[in-house]
Design a protein around this motif. Structure first.
Motif: not given
Length: 215
Positions: A46-75
């Motif tokens: 997000v804006e050139g910074r790595l904001v979250q990293e992990g298994s694809a399943a874990a990242v999808m289920a548990r975004p770490a921030s609102d920016a990550a959630a929006r990037l992952l399509g959480v409505e």
């Protein structure tokens, strides 16, 4: 630069070739479907910074921030306040609603009084005309609009705040019309708490009769 059906048909072949090669591959994409089809691990920039990293399943289920959630399509990112803990989860009061909801997971360790965002995927919501199942959250509301979209019907529900709901195609015969009274129902496991963004500091107004110059 392929059409959508051709891209979808080639993804399994590419996945097979990558597995057979036994080499590490890095895929940079804006397509979430491709990332999930090909990647076992996921990193979010997000804006050139790595904001979250992990298994694809874990990242999808548990975004770490609102920016990550929006990037992952959480409505649905619903602002509220933590009321307290509840059996391994938390009770939350949403802004604009008098109901206390339960969330089973959080990206941090919330304490009572914390401002939070409740992240809720549109596909995790059921629209009911009766009380929700035992243990589920329920918010009364009414349908604002329903429209066709890829992957299902998109329904906007006013429950103190506007929530977006996705209903599968097979429910089309029972698609609620605008104005219908419904209950927005979802299990605590579908609700994930994120820290709310701190308010931006206010910029003081320049004193009267003085001109500010930005350098």
């Amino acid at each position: 630069a392929l059409d959508v059906p051709s891209r979808a048909a080639l993804l399994p072949d590419l996945q097979t070739q990558l597995a057979a090669a036994g080499a590490t591959a890095v895929l940079v994409t804006h397509d979430l479907h491709e990332a999930l089809a090909l990647g076992s691990r996921m990193g979010l920039l997000v804006e050139g910074r790595l904001v979250q990293e992990g298994s694809a399943a874990a990242v999808m289920a548990r975004p770490a921030s609102d920016a990550a959630a929006r990037l992952l399509g959480v409505e649905n990112l619903l602002p509220g306040r933590v009321l307290g803990s509840d059996g391994g989860g938390w009770r939350v009061s949403l802004d604009g609603s008098g109901s206390a909801l339960r969330a089973a997971s959080a990206a941090f360790a919330p304490v009572p009084g914390d401002r939070v965002l409740l992240a809720l995927r549109a596909g995790a919501i059921r629209l009911l005309t009766t009380e929700p199942p035992p243990g589920w959250n329920g918010l009364p509301g009414h349908v604002r609009e329903a429209r066709l979209a890829a992957g299902g019907h998109r329904v906007a529900v006013d429950a103190g705040r506007i929530l977006e709901v996705v209903l599968p195609w097979e429910s089309g015969a029972h698609l609620p019309s605008a104005g219908t009274t419904v209950v927005v129902a979802f299990p605590p496991e579908a609700a994930h708490l994120l820290p709310a963004r701190p308010p931006r500091p206010e910029v003081p107004a320049p004193p009267a009769g003085r001109r500010w110059t930005r350098r």
